[in-house]
Design a protein around this motif. Structure first.
Motif, PDB file in Angstrom:
ATOM      1  N   ILE A  97       0.859  -1.182   0.000  1.00  0.00           N
ATOM      2  CA  ILE A  97       0.000   0.000   0.000  1.00  0.00           C
ATOM      3  C   ILE A  97       0.896   1.233   0.000  1.00  0.00           C
ATOM      4  O   ILE A  97       1.641   1.472   0.952  1.00  0.00           O
ATOM      5  N   ASP A  98       0.822   1.999  -1.057  1.00  0.00           N
ATOM      6  CA  ASP A  98       1.698   3.153  -1.249  1.00  0.00           C
ATOM      7  C   ASP A  98       0.995   4.428  -0.802  1.00  0.00           C
ATOM      8  O   ASP A  98       0.025   4.860  -1.418  1.00  0.00           O
ATOM      9  N   VAL A  99       1.473   5.015   0.297  1.00  0.00           N
ATOM     10  CA  VAL A  99       0.936   6.282   0.789  1.00  0.00           C
ATOM     11  C   VAL A  99       1.947   7.370   0.444  1.00  0.00           C
ATOM     12  O   VAL A  99       3.059   7.397   0.976  1.00  0.00           O
ATOM     13  N   ALA A 100       1.563   8.260  -0.455  1.00  0.00           N
ATOM     14  CA  ALA A 100       2.472   9.308  -0.924  1.00  0.00           C
ATOM     15  C   ALA A 100       1.814  10.674  -0.747  1.00  0.00           C
ATOM     16  O   ALA A 100       1.151  11.176  -1.653  1.00  0.00           O
ATOM     17  N   PRO A 101       1.956  11.286   0.430  1.00  0.00           N
ATOM     18  CA  PRO A 101       1.326  12.587   0.658  1.00  0.00           C
ATOM     19  C   PRO A 101       1.877  13.671  -0.259  1.00  0.00           C
ATOM     20  O   PRO A 101       3.034  13.611  -0.677  1.00  0.00           O
ATOM     21  N   ASP A 102       1.026  14.628  -0.557  1.00  0.00           N
ATOM     22  CA  ASP A 102       1.454  15.784  -1.343  1.00  0.00           C
ATOM     23  C   ASP A 102       2.155  16.752  -0.391  1.00  0.00           C
ATOM     24  O   ASP A 102       1.520  17.550   0.292  1.00  0.00           O
ATOM     25  N   ILE A 103       3.484  16.675  -0.338  1.00  0.00           N
ATOM     26  CA  ILE A 103       4.262  17.508   0.574  1.00  0.00           C
ATOM     27  C   ILE A 103       4.392  18.935   0.041  1.00  0.00           C
ATOM     28  O   ILE A 103       4.724  19.869   0.766  1.00  0.00           O
ATOM     29  N   ALA A 151      -3.596 -11.132  -4.623  1.00  0.00           N
ATOM     30  CA  ALA A 151      -4.295 -10.761  -5.843  1.00  0.00           C
ATOM     31  C   ALA A 151      -4.469  -9.248  -5.952  1.00  0.00           C
ATOM     32  O   ALA A 151      -4.662  -8.710  -7.020  1.00  0.00           O
ATOM     33  N   LEU A 152      -4.418  -8.565  -4.805  1.00  0.00           N
ATOM     34  CA  LEU A 152      -4.609  -7.122  -4.826  1.00  0.00           C
ATOM     35  C   LEU A 152      -3.328  -6.395  -5.246  1.00  0.00           C
ATOM     36  O   LEU A 152      -3.371  -5.263  -5.658  1.00  0.00           O
ATOM     37  N   GLY A 153      -2.195  -7.080  -5.078  1.00  0.00           N
ATOM     38  CA  GLY A 153      -0.930  -6.517  -5.507  1.00  0.00           C
ATOM     39  C   GLY A 153      -0.594  -5.211  -4.824  1.00  0.00           C
ATOM     40  O   GLY A 153      -0.541  -5.132  -3.617  1.00  0.00           O
ATOM     41  N   ARG A 154      -0.419  -4.181  -5.632  1.00  0.00           N
ATOM     42  CA  ARG A 154      -0.023  -2.872  -5.117  1.00  0.00           C
ATOM     43  C   ARG A 154      -1.215  -1.940  -5.127  1.00  0.00           C
ATOM     44  O   ARG A 154      -1.912  -1.795  -6.132  1.00  0.00           O
ATOM     45  N   LEU A 155      -1.463  -1.279  -3.998  1.00  0.00           N
ATOM     46  CA  LEU A 155      -2.550  -0.317  -3.896  1.00  0.00           C
ATOM     47  C   LEU A 155      -1.967   1.072  -3.746  1.00  0.00           C
ATOM     48  O   LEU A 155      -1.101   1.305  -2.916  1.00  0.00           O
ATOM     49  N   ASN A 156      -2.449   2.030  -4.532  1.00  0.00           N
ATOM     50  CA  ASN A 156      -1.980   3.409  -4.452  1.00  0.00           C
ATOM     51  C   ASN A 156      -2.942   4.232  -3.616  1.00  0.00           C
ATOM     52  O   ASN A 156      -4.120   4.008  -3.636  1.00  0.00           O
TER      53      ASN A 156
END
Length: 306
Positions: free
Chosen positions: A253-259, A301-306
């Motif tokens: 699970i990729d959490v990428a805040p808008d800094i 099966a869900l792989g990578r979640l953005n």
């Protein structure tokens, strides 16, 4: 059925890494409890403190105005990091000029303020990454790796940003920031037994078209900051794509805040950074919960979640 094992992986980013605390705040509100913590540089500091039970409010308290503080916990100000050279270093000009500052001051501060300074005695699994400058390879500290080195020294080694800090010496080997080799060490979390890996990535580039003036007209630091974010974000994306293929039974699970345009040394933006990390994580993790990611282990099966 046993609930999945959750890992938190924090990237570096100096003062921007304060946003990791916002991500962990969202985890707490959603009832998500990581038991594995992997980090480099700023991510290593968060993993070594929150990962061994220092409450989130105590960590956040260090960034409040002095008259609003309620706790006597660690306070990671800039002067905590920028140490002067020791007498021995002064007589080693080659090493002295390998970086501007020493990390000995940070190591001493962590040694005094960490509840436990031994990887083997911490209930959660904490893993800190660095790079051996001479062997040009990643070095891992923690249970299953080098667990004898004190946590304070491992974190100091992981914070040795090239040029800014002198490489940190441990047992005759010299170490640099763990992200010199890899922007992410999510593979380490998988090897530690994680079914779900939450990546807190603070390298998301600022979206220039949202601002009235191009970054190209805001000076060299703005351009350099943006270029570094673009490069590291691309490395992070490629790393997650690779891990999703090599570890298909694990969910990333990729959490990428808008800094935004906050710089790497701007700790005075702590409130904004925490809020941005919190909002991004709350949205991403809540969506993952709705999909049942945290209910059943190994949702490959869900792989990578953005």
């Amino acid at each position: 059925m046993k609930k999945p094992t959750v890992a938190f992986v924090g990237t570096g980013g100096a003062a921007r890494g304060i946003a990791h605390l916002g991500v962990l705040k969202a985890c707490e509100e959603l009832g998500i409890v990581p038991s594995i913590f992997v980090g480099a540089s700023a991510g290593a500091i968060v993993s070594a403190t929150y990962g061994q039970g220092i409450p989130l409010d105590v960590l956040l308290d260090g960034y409040r105005l002095p008259w609003k503080r309620r706790h006597d916990g660690p306070r990671f100000h800039l002067d905590t990091f920028f140490g002067l050279p020791s007498l021995r270093q002064l007589f080693d000009p080659g090493y002295l000029t390998s970086g501007v500052f020493s990390l000995d001051k940070l190591e001493r501060y962590l040694r005094r303020h960490l509840p436990v300074n031994d990887f083997r005695k911490v209930e959660s699994r904490i893993i800190v990454t660095s790079v051996d400058v001479d062997r040009a390879e990643r070095v891992l500290f923690g249970k299953g790796y080098d667990a004898e080195t004190p946590i304070s020294r491992a974190v100091a080694a992981s914070c040795a940003v090239p040029g800014l800090f002198r490489p940190y010496e441990i047992n005759g080997r010299y170490h640099l920031d763990g992200e010199v080799a890899r922007t992410l060490s999510a593979d380490v979390a998988v090897e530690a037994g994680a079914d779900i890996v939450i990546v807190s990535n603070i390298y998301r580039p600022a979206e220039g078209e949202r601002y009235p003036r191009s970054m190209a007209r805001r000076g060299p630091l703005s351009v350099l900051n943006q270029a570094l974010n673009i490069m590291l974000t691309e490395k992070e994306r490629r790393g997650l794509d690779l891990y999703s293929h090599t570890h298909p039974r694990c969910t990333f699970i990729d959490v990428a805040p808008d800094i935004g345009r906050f710089g790497y040394l701007n700790r005075y933006a702590a409130r904004s950074l925490v809020l941005r990390g919190y909002r991004a994580a709350l949205q991403t993790l809540a969506q993952a919960k709705e999909r049942g990611v945290f209910d059943v282990p190994k949702m490959g099966a869900l792989g990578r979640l953005n």
